[in-house]
Design a protein around this motif. Structure first.
Motif, PDB file in Angstrom:
ATOM      1  N   HIS A 255       0.815  -1.214   0.000  1.00 15.41           N
ATOM      2  CA  HIS A 255       0.000   0.000   0.000  1.00 15.41           C
ATOM      3  C   HIS A 255       0.854   1.272   0.000  1.00 15.41           C
ATOM      4  CE1 HIS A 255      -2.954  -3.004   1.309  1.00 15.41           C
ATOM      5  NE2 HIS A 255      -3.803  -2.244   0.646  1.00 15.41           N
ATOM      6  N   ALA A 256       1.708   1.401  -0.984  1.00 18.84           N
ATOM      7  CA  ALA A 256       2.549   2.593  -1.100  1.00 18.84           C
ATOM      8  C   ALA A 256       2.223   3.304  -2.411  1.00 18.84           C
ATOM      9  CB  ALA A 256       4.023   2.210  -1.070  1.00 18.84           C
ATOM     10  N   ASP A 257       2.078   4.615  -2.338  1.00 20.11           N
ATOM     11  CA  ASP A 257       1.914   5.380  -3.563  1.00 20.11           C
ATOM     12  C   ASP A 257       3.301   5.682  -4.140  1.00 20.11           C
ATOM     13  OD1 ASP A 257       2.957   7.485  -2.044  1.00 20.11           O
ATOM     14  OD2 ASP A 257       1.041   8.473  -1.807  1.00 20.11           O
ATOM     15  N   GLU A 258       3.321   6.302  -5.307  1.00 20.51           N
ATOM     16  CA  GLU A 258       4.609   6.538  -5.975  1.00 20.51           C
ATOM     17  C   GLU A 258       5.536   7.423  -5.147  1.00 20.51           C
ATOM     18  OE1 GLU A 258       6.312   7.395 -10.424  1.00 20.51           O
ATOM     19  OE2 GLU A 258       4.439   8.380  -9.863  1.00 20.51           O
ATOM     20  N   LYS A 259       4.980   8.458  -4.534  1.00 17.21           N
ATOM     21  CA  LYS A 259       5.806   9.375  -3.744  1.00 17.21           C
ATOM     22  C   LYS A 259       6.465   8.645  -2.576  1.00 17.21           C
ATOM     23  CE  LYS A 259       5.751  13.582  -1.019  1.00 17.21           C
ATOM     24  NZ  LYS A 259       4.990  14.373  -0.104  1.00 17.21           N
ATOM     25  N   SER A 260       5.691   7.872  -1.835  1.00 22.10           N
ATOM     26  CA  SER A 260       6.278   7.170  -0.680  1.00 22.10           C
ATOM     27  C   SER A 260       7.247   6.077  -1.136  1.00 22.10           C
ATOM     28  CB  SER A 260       5.197   6.615   0.246  1.00 22.10           C
ATOM     29  OG  SER A 260       4.441   5.625  -0.391  1.00 22.10           O
TER      30      SER A 260
ATOM     31  N   THR B 124       8.528   1.166  -9.551  1.00 29.31           N
ATOM     32  CA  THR B 124       7.357   1.106 -10.420  1.00 29.31           C
ATOM     33  C   THR B 124       6.143   0.751  -9.570  1.00 29.31           C
ATOM     34  OG1 THR B 124       6.467   0.247 -12.505  1.00 29.31           O
ATOM     35  CG2 THR B 124       7.537  -1.342 -11.058  1.00 29.31           C
ATOM     36  N   LEU B 125       4.999   1.162 -10.020  1.00 30.30           N
ATOM     37  CA  LEU B 125       3.753   0.806  -9.337  1.00 30.30           C
ATOM     38  C   LEU B 125       3.131  -0.395 -10.032  1.00 30.30           C
ATOM     39  CD1 LEU B 125       2.158   4.329  -8.785  1.00 30.30           C
ATOM     40  CD2 LEU B 125       3.538   2.974  -7.195  1.00 30.30           C
TER      41      LEU B 125
ATOM     42  N   ALA C  18      13.477   1.092 -14.913  1.00 25.26           N
ATOM     43  CA  ALA C  18      13.626   2.236 -14.007  1.00 25.26           C
ATOM     44  C   ALA C  18      14.973   2.177 -13.303  1.00 25.26           C
ATOM     45  CB  ALA C  18      12.480   2.248 -12.994  1.00 25.26           C
ATOM     46  N   MET C  19      15.424   0.981 -12.935  1.00 27.46           N
ATOM     47  CA  MET C  19      16.726   0.841 -12.278  1.00 27.46           C
ATOM     48  C   MET C  19      17.853   1.267 -13.228  1.00 27.46           C
ATOM     49  SD  MET C  19      18.785  -2.517 -10.991  1.00 27.46           S
ATOM     50  CE  MET C  19      18.889  -3.016 -12.694  1.00 27.46           C
ATOM     51  N   TYR C  20      17.769   0.869 -14.491  1.00 19.09           N
ATOM     52  CA  TYR C  20      18.822   1.249 -15.443  1.00 19.09           C
ATOM     53  C   TYR C  20      18.810   2.739 -15.708  1.00 19.09           C
ATOM     54  CZ  TYR C  20      20.415  -3.456 -16.053  1.00 19.09           C
ATOM     55  OH  TYR C  20      20.963  -4.699 -15.819  1.00 19.09           O
ATOM     56  N   ARG C  21      17.633   3.380 -15.646  1.00 23.51           N
ATOM     57  CA  ARG C  21      17.595   4.844 -15.787  1.00 23.51           C
ATOM     58  C   ARG C  21      18.317   5.511 -14.607  1.00 23.51           C
ATOM     59  NH1 ARG C  21      12.314   3.843 -17.618  1.00 23.51           N
ATOM     60  NH2 ARG C  21      11.417   4.414 -15.611  1.00 23.51           N
ATOM     61  N   VAL C  22      18.120   4.951 -13.406  1.00 34.78           N
ATOM     62  CA  VAL C  22      18.802   5.481 -12.212  1.00 34.78           C
ATOM     63  C   VAL C  22      20.316   5.305 -12.369  1.00 34.78           C
ATOM     64  CG1 VAL C  22      19.173   5.071  -9.743  1.00 34.78           C
ATOM     65  CG2 VAL C  22      16.851   5.162 -10.652  1.00 34.78           C
TER      66      VAL C  22
END
Length: 102
Positions: A38-43, A76-77, A94-98
């Motif tokens: 139950h986590a949104d993108e911001k958290s 990612t959600l 997303a990890m490779y972008r980081v």
């Protein structure tokens, strides 16, 4: 042996930095996964940043020698209709972008 010990160390730090209802697991090789309940993108992004900082701040001791570790976390959600494969593929991208931005 050192690589396996480092993975265990990172896994323990991920467990310590997440809630009891979150899930930390090894995907294979050097890949670990954290599922936040139950986590949104911001958290999720805040948690990822906190975990990255925590791991970077604490040296890993291997045979008495401190070794700095770093991790890259892709966030990612989970969306309606996702399969485990699509979720992991998005997180991997997303990890490779980081990593590329570092």
């Amino acid at each position: 042996i050192g690589g396996d010990a480092a993975l265990v160390d990172v896994g323990e730090k991920l467990l310590a930095g997440t809630r009891a209802n979150d899930c930390v697991g090894r995907l294979g090789g050097d890949g670990l996964c954290v599922l936040l309940d139950h986590a949104d993108e911001k958290s999720a992004l805040e948690t990822a940043e906190r975990l990255v900082d925590s791991i970077a701040r604490q040296d890993f001791l291997f045979e008495g020698t401190p070794i700095p570790l770093s991790v890259a976390i892709g966030v990612t959600l989970i969306e309606k209709g996702d399969t485990p494969a699509t979720i992991l593929a998005r997180a991997d991208k997303a990890m490779y972008r980081v990593k590329a931005a570092a």
